[in-house]
Write an enzyme that holds these catalytic residues in place. Structure first.
Site, PDB file in Angstrom:
ATOM      1  N   CYS A  81       5.923  12.650  -9.004  1.00 17.96           N
ATOM      2  CA  CYS A  81       6.391  12.139  -7.720  1.00 17.96           C
ATOM      3  C   CYS A  81       6.476  10.616  -7.738  1.00 17.96           C
ATOM      4  O   CYS A  81       5.463   9.928  -7.622  1.00 17.96           O
ATOM      5  CB  CYS A  81       5.449  12.614  -6.609  1.00 17.96           C
ATOM      6  SG  CYS A  81       5.910  12.002  -4.993  1.00 17.96           S
ATOM      7  N   CYS A  97       5.449   8.953  -4.466  1.00 16.74           N
ATOM      8  CA  CYS A  97       3.997   8.869  -4.254  1.00 16.74           C
ATOM      9  C   CYS A  97       3.361   7.820  -5.160  1.00 16.74           C
ATOM     10  O   CYS A  97       2.493   7.071  -4.736  1.00 16.74           O
ATOM     11  CB  CYS A  97       3.306  10.201  -4.581  1.00 16.74           C
ATOM     12  SG  CYS A  97       4.176  11.666  -4.087  1.00 16.74           S
ATOM     13  N   ASP A  98       3.766   7.784  -6.422  1.00 20.29           N
ATOM     14  CA  ASP A  98       3.000   7.021  -7.418  1.00 20.29           C
ATOM     15  C   ASP A  98       3.725   5.802  -7.996  1.00 20.29           C
ATOM     16  O   ASP A  98       3.096   4.983  -8.668  1.00 20.29           O
ATOM     17  CB  ASP A  98       2.630   7.945  -8.597  1.00 20.29           C
ATOM     18  CG  ASP A  98       1.756   9.106  -8.145  1.00 20.29           C
ATOM     19  OD1 ASP A  98       1.017   8.923  -7.160  1.00 20.29           O
ATOM     20  OD2 ASP A  98       1.807  10.182  -8.765  1.00 20.29           O
TER      21      ASP A  98
END
Ligand code: NAP
Length: 309
Positions: free
Chosen positions: A132, A135-136
């Site tokens: 992701c 997200c990261d």
């Protein structure tokens, strides 16, 4: 006899629980093996409204659980639904081998990232391997570093485009020489000066398990069989998702990829509703899953009220 059993404990499940609990339906929520779902595997969630500084994915799910429990949700923590029978009502949901009868069901089982299936992928998960970018991608470990994205669909293009904000270079490794992604996304990506496509190639190993962090990938060119190494600090795998809908297959209609078909939140079986990523391959966001959980709860409540009227 239960009023409503909610299967799954991601944003969709907890929101459905919150709303059905506040409707006095005393929902029973079965979390599955990974309470909190995929979001608990990510780091900071920065795109959930109401958390301007971002919130840890695990913490967000814990707060959702607490809110759902506060209004009377009963939780089967760590329990798994192994089988269902939707052939007649009341429905049967088998929870840890125990058959439980229920008037309605809300399916919120989510989807899992498709994996490459490499041993090194597993060992370096969260040590530079991620699924992701949203997200990261902004983590310090990835900033101004060469990064790899694997895949050739819209997700891979979206991830790679997003990562150009942080990376020094993004290597897009795809097993063919044309992208599956929509033309507009593919063109935008390939025109970006930081993006370097690696065609007709697959990742055969993620390096370096011995150093316990990602330092590169070993890549095989499928037409020449020549193997080479690419240095990188992160590997973002975007080769699609697998909806967790297998156990509902005999009863619930899905599309060819296994995503549950719905009208509003209703499935083909009256009394069985659906919410979240197991029915949505387009948006797949925490906030959209939560919204769908709310819709499924309202529909379940109305369904039960109409039966009693
Ligand atoms: P996808 O369209 O199924 O693409 C998966 C990609 O991964 C394909 O290029 C595939 O290669 C490759 N792949 C699959 N298994 C692989 C393996 N084992 N090793 C290496 N490569 C592998 O999945 P997606 O990109 O997640 O998209 C899913 C759906 O969501 C699509 O309908 C997409 O349009 C939609 N979506 C839309 C947006 C948007 O509109 N903003 C964003 C993301 C996703 P091949 O091409 O060779 O099969």
């Amino acid at each position: 006899m239960e009023n409503v059993i909610i299967i799954g404990s991601g944003c969709a499940g907890w929101t459905a629980a919150l709303y059905t609990a506040r409707a006095n339906l005393r929902p029973l929520l079965v979390t599955g093996e990974q309470p909190g779902g995929l979001l608990t595997t990510t780091s900071t969630v920065e795109n959930f409204p109401g958390w301007p500084e971002g919130i840890d994915g695990y913490e967000l799910m814990t707060k959702m659980q607490a809110q759902a429990e506060r209004f009377g949700t009963r939780v089967r923590l760590g329990s798994v639904v192994s089988r269902v029978d939707f052939s007649s009502r009341p429905f049967t949901v088998v929870i840890d081998d125990e058959p439980v009868q229920t008037r309605t069901v809300i399916i919120a089982t989510g989807a899992s990232h498709r994996h490459l299936g490499l041993a090194s992928e597993k060992l370096l998960d969260k040590k530079g391997v991620t699924y992701c970018a949203t997200c990261d991608g902004a983590l310090p470990m990835f900033r101004n570093q060469p990064l790899v994205v694997v895949g050739g669909g819209d997700s891979a293009c979206e991830e790679a485009t997003y990562l150009t904000r942080f990376a020094s270079v993004v290597h897009l490794i795809h097993r063919r020489d044309t992208l599956r992604a929509s033309k507009i996304m593919a063109d935008r990506l390939l025109a970006h000066p930081k993006v370097k496509p690696v065609w007709d190639s697959v990742v055969t190993e993620i390096l370096d398990v011995k150093q316990d962090k990602v330092t590169g990938v070993r890549v095989k060119h499928l037409k020449t069989n020549v193997e080479s190494t690419l240095d990188c600090a992160g590997v973002f795998i975007a080769i699609g998702h697998v909806p967790n809908t297998q156990i509902f297959k005999p009863f619930i209609e899905t599309d060819a990829n296994g995503y549950i078909l719905r009208t509003g939140a209703a499935t083909n079986i009256p009394g069985v509703f659906v919410a979240g990523d197991c029915s949505d391959h387009v948006y797949r966001q925490a906030i959209t899953a939560a919204g769908m959980g709310c819709a499924a709860a309202i529909e379940a409540e109305r369904f039960l009220a109409a039966e009693q009227a």
